[in-house]
Write an enzyme that holds these catalytic residues in place. Structure first.
Site, short mmCIF file in Angstrom:
data_model
loop_
_atom_site.label_atom_id
_atom_site.label_comp_id
_atom_site.label_asym_id
_atom_site.label_seq_id
_atom_site.Cartn_x
_atom_site.Cartn_y
_atom_site.Cartn_z
N SER A 164 3.58 -2.64 10.54
CA SER A 164 5.03 -2.66 10.76
C SER A 164 5.68 -3.98 10.36
CB SER A 164 5.34 -2.32 12.22
OG SER A 164 4.92 -1.02 12.55
N GLY B 235 2.90 -1.38 4.34
CA GLY B 235 2.85 0.05 4.07
C GLY B 235 4.19 0.60 3.61
N GLY B 236 4.88 1.29 4.50
CA GLY B 236 6.11 2.00 4.14
C GLY B 236 7.15 1.16 3.44
N GLU C 52 -6.90 4.35 8.14
CA GLU C 52 -6.71 5.76 7.84
C GLU C 52 -7.95 6.35 7.17
OE1 GLU C 52 -1.92 5.09 7.46
OE2 GLU C 52 -3.08 5.46 5.65
N ASN D 171 0.85 -1.18 0.00
CA ASN D 171 0.00 0.00 0.00
C ASN D 171 0.89 1.24 0.00
OD1 ASN D 171 -1.93 1.98 0.39
ND2 ASN D 171 -2.41 1.40 2.50
N TRP D 172 0.97 1.89 -1.15
CA TRP D 172 1.83 3.07 -1.27
C TRP D 172 1.23 4.30 -0.60
CZ3 TRP D 172 4.58 3.54 -6.70
CH2 TRP D 172 5.41 2.44 -6.89
N LYS D 173 -0.06 4.27 -0.27
CA LYS D 173 -0.75 5.40 0.34
C LYS D 173 -0.58 6.64 -0.56
CE LYS D 173 -0.25 3.24 4.84
NZ LYS D 173 -0.05 3.41 6.29
N GLU E 152 -5.34 -5.29 10.75
CA GLU E 152 -4.40 -4.21 11.04
C GLU E 152 -4.66 -3.66 12.44
OE1 GLU E 152 -3.67 -1.59 7.18
OE2 GLU E 152 -5.63 -1.34 8.08
N GLY F 13 2.78 1.81 11.07
CA GLY F 13 3.79 2.86 10.95
C GLY F 13 4.46 3.26 12.24
N HIS G 279 -9.45 0.74 5.16
CA HIS G 279 -8.18 0.96 5.87
C HIS G 279 -8.43 1.90 7.05
CE1 HIS G 279 -4.05 2.25 6.67
NE2 HIS G 279 -3.65 1.20 5.98
#
Length: 245
Positions: free
Chosen positions: A207, A228-229, A94, A8-10, A162, A168, A92
C-alpha cells in the site's frame, strides 16, 4: 545508497497499457533512483523496446527453476533474459499463498534467475495472523534464510519486505514496525554476507502511495519500494518515484 522503485503490474496490462510506460518516461526523466517496471510476460519484449532511451528497466514476475524442458505453460529465466528483462520478482506472497511456493521453491527460482543474469527481488513477509501471534520477526528471518542462496551478492539481490496483510488493503504498518523488520533483514544479510550485506537494497512493499512514500523512504534501512496497484498508472507511480529522489 541509490533507491530502487519497482512496479509490479501483476496480471494486468494489454498492449494499450504500454502508453503508461511512455508517459512514465516523460514524468521521471529527472529521477535520481533506479526504476523497474514488471509487466506480465506477454508485454516484456515490447516494454523493453518502449523503455529504450530512458532510465527505466524492465523485469518479470516469476520464472521456472529449470532452463528448459517439458514444462507446459512455464517460462524460464533464460527466456526472460533473452526478452530483455533485467530484474525478476520472486517469492511474492501471492505466489507463496496461491501457488504453494515454499522457501525451497523460491530458492531454486532465485538460483535460476542468477544463472540467467537477472537481478532478483526476493519477497518476504508475514501474514496478519503471524503478526498477531508475535511471529513476524521469526517468519521474516526464516524466509530470508530459506529463500536466498549463499552464493549471491549485492549486485544481483534485492529484498522486498511485504507484510502480506498490507498488500492492496490500504493498511500500512507503523513506521516503527517497518524499521524493526528492515533492521532485522539488514542484520540477517550482514551475518550471512558480511560487509556486502550492507549494500543489498531492502524495499518496502504494501500500500505504498504518493501520500506516504516520502515518509516511508525516510525510514532507516528502507532503500525503495515494491509498488503494486499504483504502478499501473504513470502519474501515480511517478509521484512515488519522485518521492525517492
Amino acid at each position: 545508497m541509490r533507491k530502487l522503485i519497482a512496479g509490479n503490474w501483476k496480471m494486468n496490462g494489454l498492449v494499450s497499457s504500454l502508453a503508461e510506460i511512455e508517459a512514465l518516461k516523460g514524468l521521471t526523466g529527472s529521477a535520481a533512483c533506479d526504476i523497474v517496471v514488471c509487466p506480465p510476460f506477454t508485454l516484456i519484449d515490447r516494454a523493453v523496446r518502449q523503455a529504450v532511451g530512458s532510465p527505466l528497466s524492465v523485469g518479470a514476475q516469476d520464472c521456472h527453476a529449470q532452463a528448459n524442458g517439458a514444462f507446459t505453460g512455464d517460462v524460464s529465466a533464460e527466456m526472460l533474459a533473452d526478452s530483455g528483462a533485467r530484474y525478476i520478482i520472486l517469492g511474492h506472497s501471492e505466489r507463496r499463498v496461491s501457488h504453494g511456493e515454499d522457501d525451497e521453491i523460491v530458492l531454486a527460482k532465485v538460483r535460476a534467475a542468477h544463472r540467467a543474469g537477472l537481478t532478483t527481488i526476493v519477497c518476504i513477509g508475514e501474514t496478519r495472523h503471524e503478526r498477531d501471534e508475535g511471529r513476524a520477526i521469526e517468519v521474516v528471518n526464516e524466509q530470508l534464510a530459506g529463500s536466498v542462496p549463499g552464493e549471491t551478492d549485492s549486485r544481483n539481490l534485492v529484498i522486498a519486505y511485504e507484510p502480506v496483510w498490507a498488500i492492496g488493503t490500504g493498511l500500512v504498518p507503523t513506521h516503527e514496525q517497518i524499521e524493526e523488520v528492515h533492521a532485522t533483514i539488514r542484520k540477517g544479510l550482514e551475518q550471512r554476507f558480511g560487509h556486502d550485506g550492507r549494500a543489498v537494497r531492502i524495499l518496502y512493499g504494501g500500500s505504498v502511495k504518493g501520500v506516504n512514500a516520502a515518509a516511508i523512504f525516510g525510514l532507516r534501512n528502507v532503500d525503495g519500494a515494491l509498488v503494486g496497484g499504483a504502478s499501473l498508472n504513470a502519474s501515480d507511480f511517478a509521484e512515488i518515484v519522485l518521492a525517492a529522489t
